[in-house]
Design a protein around this motif. Structure first.
Motif, mmCIF file in Angstrom:
data_model
loop_
_atom_site.group_PDB
_atom_site.id
_atom_site.type_symbol
_atom_site.label_atom_id
_atom_site.label_comp_id
_atom_site.label_asym_id
_atom_site.label_seq_id
_atom_site.Cartn_x
_atom_site.Cartn_y
_atom_site.Cartn_z
ATOM 1 N N SER A 130 0.288 2.644 -37.687
ATOM 2 C CA SER A 130 -0.012 3.522 -38.805
ATOM 3 C C SER A 130 1.108 3.542 -39.846
ATOM 4 C CB SER A 130 -0.310 4.927 -38.272
ATOM 5 O OG SER A 130 -0.545 5.799 -39.338
ATOM 6 N N CYS A 131 2.345 3.825 -39.416
ATOM 7 C CA CYS A 131 3.427 3.938 -40.396
ATOM 8 C C CYS A 131 4.350 2.719 -40.387
ATOM 9 C CB CYS A 131 4.237 5.204 -40.163
ATOM 10 S SG CYS A 131 5.197 5.181 -38.644
ATOM 11 N N CYS A 160 3.110 5.892 -33.195
ATOM 12 C CA CYS A 160 4.321 6.630 -32.861
ATOM 13 C C CYS A 160 3.957 8.099 -32.646
ATOM 14 C CB CYS A 160 5.361 6.488 -33.972
ATOM 15 S SG CYS A 160 4.947 7.392 -35.470
ATOM 16 N N CYS A 177 2.586 9.870 -35.801
ATOM 17 C CA CYS A 177 1.250 9.409 -36.213
ATOM 18 C C CYS A 177 0.193 9.774 -35.173
ATOM 19 C CB CYS A 177 1.267 7.912 -36.471
ATOM 20 S SG CYS A 177 2.283 7.465 -37.905
HETATM 21 ZN ZN ZN Z 1 3.864 5.997 -37.022
#
Ligand code: ZN
Ligand code: ZN
Length: 153
Positions: A103-104, A141, A144
């Motif tokens: 995601s990040c 993570c 996220c």
């Molecule tokens: Zn993340």
């Protein structure tokens, strides 16, 4: 700007340049310096951004070529990811593997003697000679994962 950061790495780079009949350049050394201080898994553009804060005259091609050179000299290693590769310092670093947030894009390092031992065993069973390996574990993570959880509620 003399500093202890990367003194050994600079020597390794210069030895590599000498051996390959390449010229020393201040730009390369500046890029190496920024790269070592960042201590992160950087894409070419991440590194370019950091480099240009101090050296606006250094362009993307130079940063890219220098990263490749650092790789050849054993000072950097590449994490080939979907999309953009990341690079990290590799000189005198202990082996480690990576968790990668889908995601990040954050990257977390881990190392597990137990996993290393098990894969050696698995290889031994079929007479496989390991020359290297790379675990890339993809997921979310903590931050996220929490966000994704909230969105589902
Ligand atoms: Zn993340
Ligand atoms: Zn790493």
């Amino acid at each position: 700007m003399a500093s202890a950061v990367g003194r050994e790495e600079k020597e390794v780079l210069n030895a590599y340049l000498l051996k390959n009949h390449l010229k020393r350049s201040e730009q390369r050394e500046a890029i190496l310096d920024v790269f070592l201080r960042a201590e992160k898994h950087l894409s070419v553009d991440d590194l370019l951004g950091l480099v240009q804060k101090r050296h606006p005259d250094i362009g993307r091609t130079t940063v890219y070529r220098t990263l490749k050179l650092l790789q050849e000299a054993g000072l950097a290693s590449e994490l080939p990811l979907d999309g953009e590769s990341r690079f990290e310092p590799d000189y005198n670093r202990a082996h480690h593997d990576h968790f990668i947030c889908k995601s990040c894009g954050d990257i977390f390092e881990f190392s597990s003697p137990e996993i290393e031992r098990l894969q050696d065993l698995a290889a031994e069973e079929i007479g496989f000679v390991i020359q290297g390996h790379r675990h890339q574990i993809f997921g979310l993570c903590r931050r996220c994962a929490a966000k994704a959880n909230e969105a589902h509620r």
